[in-house]
Design a protein around this motif. Structure first.
Motif, PDB file in Angstrom:
ATOM      1  N   GLN A   1      -9.773  -2.964  -0.220  1.00 58.96           N
ATOM      2  CA  GLN A   1     -10.159  -1.730   0.466  1.00 58.96           C
ATOM      3  C   GLN A   1      -9.031  -1.304   1.399  1.00 58.96           C
ATOM      4  OE1 GLN A   1     -13.650  -2.315   2.898  1.00 58.96           O
ATOM      5  NE2 GLN A   1     -12.718  -3.932   4.126  1.00 58.96           N
ATOM      6  N   ILE A   2      -8.819   0.000   1.402  1.00 57.50           N
ATOM      7  CA  ILE A   2      -7.814   0.586   2.295  1.00 57.50           C
ATOM      8  C   ILE A   2      -8.530   1.601   3.179  1.00 57.50           C
ATOM      9  CG2 ILE A   2      -5.701   1.955   2.444  1.00 57.50           C
ATOM     10  CD1 ILE A   2      -4.999   0.882  -0.394  1.00 57.50           C
ATOM     11  N   GLN A   3      -8.465   1.388   4.486  1.00 55.36           N
ATOM     12  CA  GLN A   3      -9.037   2.353   5.432  1.00 55.36           C
ATOM     13  C   GLN A   3      -8.032   3.489   5.559  1.00 55.36           C
ATOM     14  OE1 GLN A   3     -12.006   1.883   6.252  1.00 55.36           O
ATOM     15  NE2 GLN A   3     -12.369  -0.326   6.116  1.00 55.36           N
TER      16      GLN A   3
ATOM     17  N   THR B   1     -12.870   5.342   3.333  1.00 51.45           N
ATOM     18  CA  THR B   1     -12.304   4.121   2.779  1.00 51.45           C
ATOM     19  C   THR B   1     -12.024   4.306   1.295  1.00 51.45           C
ATOM     20  OG1 THR B   1     -13.724   2.932   4.316  1.00 51.45           O
ATOM     21  CG2 THR B   1     -12.660   1.625   2.607  1.00 51.45           C
TER      22      THR B   1
ATOM     23  N   ILE C   1       0.872  -1.180   0.000  1.00 49.74           N
ATOM     24  CA  ILE C   1       0.000   0.000   0.000  1.00 49.74           C
ATOM     25  C   ILE C   1       0.903   1.223   0.000  1.00 49.74           C
ATOM     26  CG2 ILE C   1      -1.669   1.348   1.333  1.00 49.74           C
ATOM     27  CD1 ILE C   1      -2.610  -1.287   2.621  1.00 49.74           C
TER      28      ILE C   1
ATOM     29  N   ASN D   1      -7.482  -3.453   6.448  1.00 47.91           N
ATOM     30  CA  ASN D   1      -7.372  -3.393   4.998  1.00 47.91           C
ATOM     31  C   ASN D   1      -7.397  -4.815   4.470  1.00 47.91           C
ATOM     32  OD1 ASN D   1      -6.945  -0.562   5.193  1.00 47.91           O
ATOM     33  ND2 ASN D   1      -4.808  -0.983   5.763  1.00 47.91           N
TER      34      ASN D   1
END
Ligand SMILES: [Zn+2]
Ligand SMILES: [Zn+2]
Ligand SMILES: [Zn+2]
Length: 367
Positions: A335-337, A348, A195, A306
């Motif tokens: 999904q990345i918080q 998100t 990420i 995530n």
């Protein structure tokens, strides 16, 4: 009065632990539930299945935890929930047996109320087999009176279950049936999923340096389920992607990635809130791919995790972006918080892919 989280030392405004540590503690408690405890909880849920129709009951909470964190929802519980007409938690019906499916179809065919039809279509989408598809297709071709009060077609309700269909009734999968969570670890040892990786170019709207928001090595054994022939990269402006509906980049399996500008609905001169410190924090995030898969709904109930694959935790309604090349709905990848990688931000980031056109999309939701 200033305090620090008793577990991770993050500054917080009260004595105790921060919400992330509390969430993690709660998750660890659920992970420690024994077989006997789980059996008795399921028996309790079956006996009180009616309470599963209300989201503020203890039963609803326990059912979510079992389903999301432990991946447990036996057919007896699905049958009891159907019997009790508890349709507000659609995940409960994921892959439910055919008798439960047929029960839902019967109720849907008898439904006169749009709200009831809406709930039943969502639950049927979660059941998700061919007969569920045929039923939703039939309702799309022959709309019932309740359709007028709903905003979208049955094929969009199908997306709740991670799939949809076209006018001819061909099925398209929009989710992967495997899920991995990102964990804290050493990125120099495992960079299968990264990420945030800094790019050379800058954003034409705000001059922020661009970032590969997610890089996945599809050749790694764990990520084979993605059906990717090499490196998947989603590149965008970390500042601007929260201000527009969706941003896109084009990737090649050898690791190439080109962002697509201009971004929709953005002015030429956007203010850049991602300063040097924020960028540093994003790039230094500690996340690596987990070693083993987690339950499919693992990322649904929590705001601090995530995930790659499985189901997303939609802040608003589920949203599959239309591919800018072929217009088909894209497939959900990850999904990345935001606040797990940039403390100041909320919401998100959802990353999706069109494997046919080699395009990645990134879009943002928040409360
Ligand atoms: Zn903490
Ligand atoms: Zn920008
Ligand atoms: Zn496409």
């Amino acid at each position: 009065m200033k305090h620090n989280c008793e577990s991770c030392s993050t500054p917080i405004g009260f004595k105790g632990v921060c919400w992330k540590c509390r969430t993690e503690q709660e998750r660890n408690e659920v992970l420690a539930w024994t077989h006997e405890q789980i059996t008795s909880k399921i028996q309790h849920l079956i006996a009180h299945a009616g309470r599963l129709s209300k989201w503020d009951t203890d039963e609803y909470d326990v059912c979510c935890k079992l389903l999301e964190i432990r991946g447990i929802c036996p057919p007896e519980l699905q049958r009891a929930a159907l019997e009790a007409r508890a349709f507000s938690m659609e995940q409960l019906y994921y892959n439910a047996p055919v008798d439960v499916r047929d029960g839902m179809i019967t109720l849907l065919m008898e439904a006169t109320d749009s709200r009831e039809a809406s709930e039943l279509m969502t639950c049927l989408a979660m059941q998700g087999d061919d007969q569920a598809l045929q039923t939703l297709l039939m309702l799309e071709r022959n709309p019932r009176p309740w359709r007028e009060k709903l905003y979208v077609n049955p094929s969009v309700y199908a997306q709740a279950g991670g799939w949809t269909f076209d006018q001819e009734g061909n099925r398209h999968e929009l989710n992967y049936a495997t899920c991995y969570a990102m964990e804290k670890g050493d990125k120099s040892i495992d960079n299968t999923a990264v990420i945030g990786r800094l790019c050379q170019d800058t954003c034409p709207h705000c001059s922020c340096q661009l970032v590969d928001m997610l890089v996945l090595d599809g050749q790694d054994e764990r990520l084979k389920f993605l059906g990717m022939d090499g490196i998947f990269t989603a590149t965008g402006c970390p500042n601007c992607c929260g201000f527009t509906d969706a941003v896109f980049s084009r990737f090649t399996w050898d690791g190439g990635s080109t962002p697509i500008f201009p971004y929709n609905e953005l002015e030429d001169e956007m203010e850049n809130y991602v300063d040097e410190d924020v960028m540093k924090e994003l790039l230094a995030n500690p996340y690596i791919l987990g070693k083993t898969p987690v339950p499919l709904f693992y990322g649904v109930g929590s705001e601090d995790i995530n995930t790659i694959g499985g189901f997303a935790s939609w802040v608003q309604d589920w949203q599959y972006i239309a591919c800018p090349d072929c217009s088909k709905p894209m497939k959900y990848v990850a999904q990345i918080q935001w606040d797990t990688v940039m403390d100041y931000s909320e919401g998100t980031l959802y990353i999706e892919v069109c494997l046919d056109c080699s395009i990645a999309s990134m879009h943002h939701q928040q409360t």
